[in-house]
Design a protein around this motif. Structure first.
Motif, mmCIF file in Angstrom:
data_model
loop_
_atom_site.group_PDB
_atom_site.id
_atom_site.type_symbol
_atom_site.label_atom_id
_atom_site.label_comp_id
_atom_site.label_asym_id
_atom_site.label_seq_id
_atom_site.Cartn_x
_atom_site.Cartn_y
_atom_site.Cartn_z
ATOM 1 N N GLN A 39 -13.300 -3.453 -10.168
ATOM 2 C CA GLN A 39 -13.275 -2.188 -9.423
ATOM 3 C C GLN A 39 -13.107 -1.014 -10.369
ATOM 4 O OE1 GLN A 39 -11.105 -1.345 -5.543
ATOM 5 N NE2 GLN A 39 -9.662 -0.457 -6.992
ATOM 6 N N ARG A 98 -12.581 -3.807 0.712
ATOM 7 C CA ARG A 98 -11.798 -2.637 1.109
ATOM 8 C C ARG A 98 -10.961 -2.901 2.360
ATOM 9 N NH1 ARG A 98 -11.922 2.647 -0.145
ATOM 10 N NH2 ARG A 98 -13.764 2.345 -1.459
ATOM 11 N N LYS A 99 -11.507 -3.663 3.297
ATOM 12 C CA LYS A 99 -10.799 -3.934 4.541
ATOM 13 C C LYS A 99 -9.802 -5.085 4.421
ATOM 14 C CE LYS A 99 -14.516 -2.255 7.544
ATOM 15 N NZ LYS A 99 -15.437 -2.623 8.665
ATOM 16 N N ASN A 137 -11.202 4.318 -7.752
ATOM 17 C CA ASN A 137 -11.170 3.848 -6.377
ATOM 18 C C ASN A 137 -9.724 3.754 -5.877
ATOM 19 O OD1 ASN A 137 -11.414 2.031 -3.993
ATOM 20 N ND2 ASN A 137 -13.536 1.927 -4.675
ATOM 21 N N LYS A 160 0.841 -1.198 0.000
ATOM 22 C CA LYS A 160 0.000 0.000 0.000
ATOM 23 C C LYS A 160 0.873 1.245 0.000
ATOM 24 C CE LYS A 160 -3.832 -2.243 2.421
ATOM 25 N NZ LYS A 160 -4.712 -2.222 3.611
ATOM 26 N N ASN A 210 -8.634 1.604 -3.638
ATOM 27 C CA ASN A 210 -8.390 0.265 -3.098
ATOM 28 C C ASN A 210 -7.495 -0.515 -4.056
ATOM 29 O OD1 ASN A 210 -8.550 -2.080 -1.587
ATOM 30 N ND2 ASN A 210 -10.526 -2.688 -2.447
ATOM 31 N N GLU A 233 -5.648 -4.105 -8.754
ATOM 32 C CA GLU A 233 -6.923 -3.706 -8.184
ATOM 33 C C GLU A 233 -7.871 -4.895 -8.169
ATOM 34 O OE1 GLU A 233 -7.289 0.890 -9.636
ATOM 35 O OE2 GLU A 233 -7.546 -0.661 -11.161
#
Length: 451
Positions: free
Chosen positions: A304, A383-384, A308, A270, A310, A300
């Protein structure tokens, strides 16, 4: 190792050569791709016995314009048996002379690593463009320009502001061998090989032709022999390959780039996590690593929207994933520099199963991407990051979906858990609920399946 594959590429190059002779005009082909991908070998295979004289010219780093012109005229005149060639010191005049010869001689001229000329020959691309535009008609020359720094080649031929924009009759980007091609090469070179050996070979080569040939020539295609070869004196070329390739790309701030790449290779995926570990703003470095050097890529969740946030970063090239994980680490470098091969191999062997698990996921994703029936292929996570699916392949024409959990060890497959993840996925994408959904485990035993 003998020449494999590239059937479509060979046919295209032959057709372009035929066009030069039938249309009575010079043609320009550009062949690019990462280093070691097999550009020079492809060109040699295509034109070694093509029926017209073939001239190979390598552009040495640091060559002056005078030397460039003298060497090029010498190579062309000797091949075409020109008794009294002129002495020229300007690249534009030299290219004009070569193109003039093409009006009475059909031939192929391949200029390899052409991007190295621009640093020492003033206005190299503009001089080539001027000579080409004024002299290409009426000739029978196939000019092949080959270059390894793909960003430079695409800038020269793909930018509207570049002198050579729109001049290439063919722009060929060589890719690594597909999983099917790698599989075919492996089992032809090593008929007794097992799928684990194939997976290890794919992990350390990424299907790049030169690396495959290196291990095949050393008879090092089993998992054990691969590690013995890499971590030994004869593996010194492979050990040094990563830093050599990176030094060709980077000009400044090499240490920052290497730190970012090492972090991404270790699983720091990330942007926020990467930034926390460096004292400089990493935005321009990430942008160049992704866009200019193409060493990292954003991954991704499948379906998606691009806007976004994410997403995760990963090393794009499978070779670099292995090199950063197994060779560039400080502990491994310490072993390698001292010639302590046994502990280097032991450390690599200990790390290998987890690495092969991730490589197996990449293998099956690529396997599906090679099947035109699947219009969308990828992984998915929420997302989490609480729910992740290794492989989703969607066939919209037949309204079917393949969802798979990839495990190196099939015994670790948990169907109940996978079905719960599928429910969460469909909550995010209810439009797919009517599709025929099949779920299954994929393990090392399935590597040769037609998915």
């Amino acid at each position: 190792m003998r020449f494999y594959g590239r059937t479509a590429e060979l046919r295209t190059l032959h057709e372009l050569l035929d066009s030069c002779q039938t249309k009575n005009t010079c043609r320009l082909a550009v062949v690019t791709g990462r280093r070691r991908i097999g550009k020079t070998t492809l060109i040699e295979e295509a034109f070694r016995d093509c029926g017209v004289p073939y001239i190979y010219f390598f552009t040495s780093v640091g060559i002056s314009e005078n030397d460039f012109c003298a060497r090029l005229i010498k190579a062309v005149s000797e091949t075409l048996d020109i008794k009294f060639p002129p002495t020229l010191t300007d690249a534009s005049d030299t290219f004009s002379y070569v193109l003039e010869l093409a009006k009475s001689h059909a031939f192929v001229l391949a200029i390899d690593e052409c991007q190295d000329a621009e640093s020492r020959v003033p206005d190299f691309w503009s001089k080539l463009q001027k000579a080409w535009d004024l002299n290409k008609d009426g000739g029978k020359l196939l000019l092949v320009l080959s270059g390894s720094i793909q960003s430079t080649i695409e800038r020269v031929f793909g930018s509207e502001s570049s002198p050579l924009f729109g001049r290439a009759d063919l722009f060929m980007v060589l890719q690594p061998f597909t999983t099917r091609e790698t599989e075919a090469i492996f089992y032809e070179e090593f008929p007794a090989g097992q799928n684990e050996d194939l997976l290890t070979l794919y992990a350390v080569t990424g299907g790049v032709a030169r690396y495959l040939a290196f291990f095949a020539d050393w008879d090092a295609l089993s998992s054990r022999r691969l590690l013995e070869c890499i971590f030994s004196e004869k593996g010194s070329w492979y050990q040094a390959e990563g830093i050599l390739l990176l030094s060709k790309e980077f000009r400044t701030s090499t240490s920052t780039y290497l730190t970012i790449l090492q972090l991404v290779a270790s699983g720091v995926s990330k942007r926020s996590e990467l930034q926390d570990r460096l004292d400089v703003d990493i935005s321009p470095y990430l942008q160049r690593l992704e866009t200019n050097y193409r060493l990292i890529e954003r991954t991704e969740p499948i379906l998606q929207k691009k806007s976004n946030r994410n997403f995760r970063y990963k090393i794009k090239d499978p070779f670099f994933r292995y090199w950063f994980a197994f060779i560039s680490q400080m502990s491994q470098q310490s072993y390698i520099e001292r010639g302590l091969w046994a502990p280097a191999r032991a450390h690599a062997a200990k790390m290998l199963p987890a690495f092969l698990g991730r490589t197996l996921e990449d293998w099956f994703i690529r396997r599906c991407l090679e099947n035109p029936a699947w219009c969308e292929v990828g992984s998915w996570w929420d997302r989490k990051g609480e729910n992740e699916i290794d492989l989703i392949a969607i066939d919209r024409a037949c309204k079917r979906i393949l969802i798979a959990e990839v495990k190196l060890n099939r015994d670790k497959y948990d169907e109940y858990r996978l079905r719960k993840k599928i429910d969460v996925f469909l909550e995010h994408h209810p439009e797919l609920s009517a599709f025929d959904i099949a779920w299954r485990p994929l393990s090392i035993e399935n590597m040769r399946d037609l998915i």
